[in-house]
Design a protein around this motif. Sequence first.
Motif, PDB file in Angstrom:
ATOM      1  N   MET A   1       0.832  -1.208   0.000  1.00 27.64           N
ATOM      2  CA  MET A   1       0.000   0.000   0.000  1.00 27.64           C
ATOM      3  C   MET A   1       0.869   1.262   0.000  1.00 27.64           C
ATOM      4  SD  MET A   1      -3.221  -0.802   2.489  1.00 27.64           S
ATOM      5  CE  MET A   1      -3.747   0.907   2.567  1.00 27.64           C
ATOM      6  N   THR A 138      -2.611   8.311   0.598  1.00 25.61           N
ATOM      7  CA  THR A 138      -3.436   7.491  -0.291  1.00 25.61           C
ATOM      8  C   THR A 138      -4.734   8.189  -0.698  1.00 25.61           C
ATOM      9  OG1 THR A 138      -4.586   6.414   1.564  1.00 25.61           O
ATOM     10  CG2 THR A 138      -2.569   5.374   0.770  1.00 25.61           C
ATOM     11  N   ARG A 140      -7.412   8.435   1.177  1.00 28.42           N
ATOM     12  CA  ARG A 140      -8.583   7.980   1.937  1.00 28.42           C
ATOM     13  C   ARG A 140      -8.146   7.428   3.282  1.00 28.42           C
ATOM     14  NH1 ARG A 140      -9.636   2.480   0.788  1.00 28.42           N
ATOM     15  NH2 ARG A 140      -8.040   1.611  -0.562  1.00 28.42           N
ATOM     16  N   PRO A 142      -7.822   5.008   6.414  1.00 27.44           N
ATOM     17  CA  PRO A 142      -7.936   3.578   6.717  1.00 27.44           C
ATOM     18  C   PRO A 142      -9.116   3.334   7.660  1.00 27.44           C
ATOM     19  CG  PRO A 142      -5.714   4.410   7.193  1.00 27.44           C
ATOM     20  CD  PRO A 142      -6.576   5.588   6.914  1.00 27.44           C
ATOM     21  N   ASP A 143      -9.691   2.115   7.621  1.00 25.92           N
ATOM     22  CA  ASP A 143     -10.812   1.805   8.521  1.00 25.92           C
ATOM     23  C   ASP A 143     -10.365   1.854   9.982  1.00 25.92           C
ATOM     24  OD1 ASP A 143     -12.373   1.405   6.273  1.00 25.92           O
ATOM     25  OD2 ASP A 143     -11.922  -0.729   6.175  1.00 25.92           O
ATOM     26  N   ALA A 165      -8.184  -2.191   6.178  1.00 29.31           N
ATOM     27  CA  ALA A 165      -8.591  -1.406   5.015  1.00 29.31           C
ATOM     28  C   ALA A 165      -9.275  -2.331   4.014  1.00 29.31           C
ATOM     29  CB  ALA A 165      -7.389  -0.735   4.364  1.00 29.31           C
ATOM     30  N   ASP A 166     -10.451  -1.925   3.549  1.00 31.15           N
ATOM     31  CA  ASP A 166     -11.207  -2.700   2.546  1.00 31.15           C
ATOM     32  C   ASP A 166     -11.431  -4.148   2.970  1.00 31.15           C
ATOM     33  OD1 ASP A 166     -11.192  -0.410   0.964  1.00 31.15           O
ATOM     34  OD2 ASP A 166      -9.302  -0.957   0.017  1.00 31.15           O
ATOM     35  N   GLY A 167     -11.684  -4.354   4.253  1.00 29.83           N
ATOM     36  CA  GLY A 167     -11.962  -5.693   4.754  1.00 29.83           C
ATOM     37  C   GLY A 167     -10.729  -6.569   4.919  1.00 29.83           C
ATOM     38  N   GLU A 168      -9.544  -6.027   4.661  1.00 31.76           N
ATOM     39  CA  GLU A 168      -8.294  -6.781   4.809  1.00 31.76           C
ATOM     40  C   GLU A 168      -7.495  -6.238   5.985  1.00 31.76           C
ATOM     41  OE1 GLU A 168      -7.502  -9.360   3.072  1.00 31.76           O
ATOM     42  OE2 GLU A 168      -8.176  -9.181   1.008  1.00 31.76           O
TER      43      GLU A 168
END
Length: 196
Positions: A1, A138, A140, A142-143, A165-168
Amino acid sequence: MAAAAVAVLLGAGCSVNVSSGGSVGKDEVAKQAKTALGEQVGQEPDSVTCEDDLKAEKGATVRCELTSDGKKLGLTATTTSVEDGKAQIGFKVDDLPGEGASTTPPEPTGTPDDAAGAPAVDKAEVARQGKAALAAQTGRQPDALACKEDLPARAGATVRCQLAADGEQYGVTVTAKSVTGGTVQMDFKVDDAPGG
């Protein structure tokens, strides 16, 4: 990333003229806390209130509470030194909301080579700075980003964090690149593959 670098103060600080009574008024402590924290994170808290005046004696502390984005956090103001009628004050925000006055106040921050109680960047602050740095790089947010331990304030020190991030889930290596005058320059390197 992505890899990102960011500087974080080891607890914000300021210098205040001491009144003849040998203390800094609680309103002045609150005002200085707002300014110092605003400089540290780029946004002043909505409000800061302190319980008492802060004695102009090295090691003296007073508990305060800050409100930011509707959340309340405890804050400890510590007199780190007094010289020529000026009190140097350090501010340390609690790791979690609701850590009340029953917690032990933090020790005043020493120099990075201080053998006893060497300073470190709090793990919650490392995670917060990491989220901001990675979001800036990036484009955006991160979750989530969580770190298991504080980052020692010495060049070359590292800690591992976990990024969602994005379910990962990705591992993140945080490295203290340099330490200058109580400011730690951090580098965030996200693992190439999820699972770390």
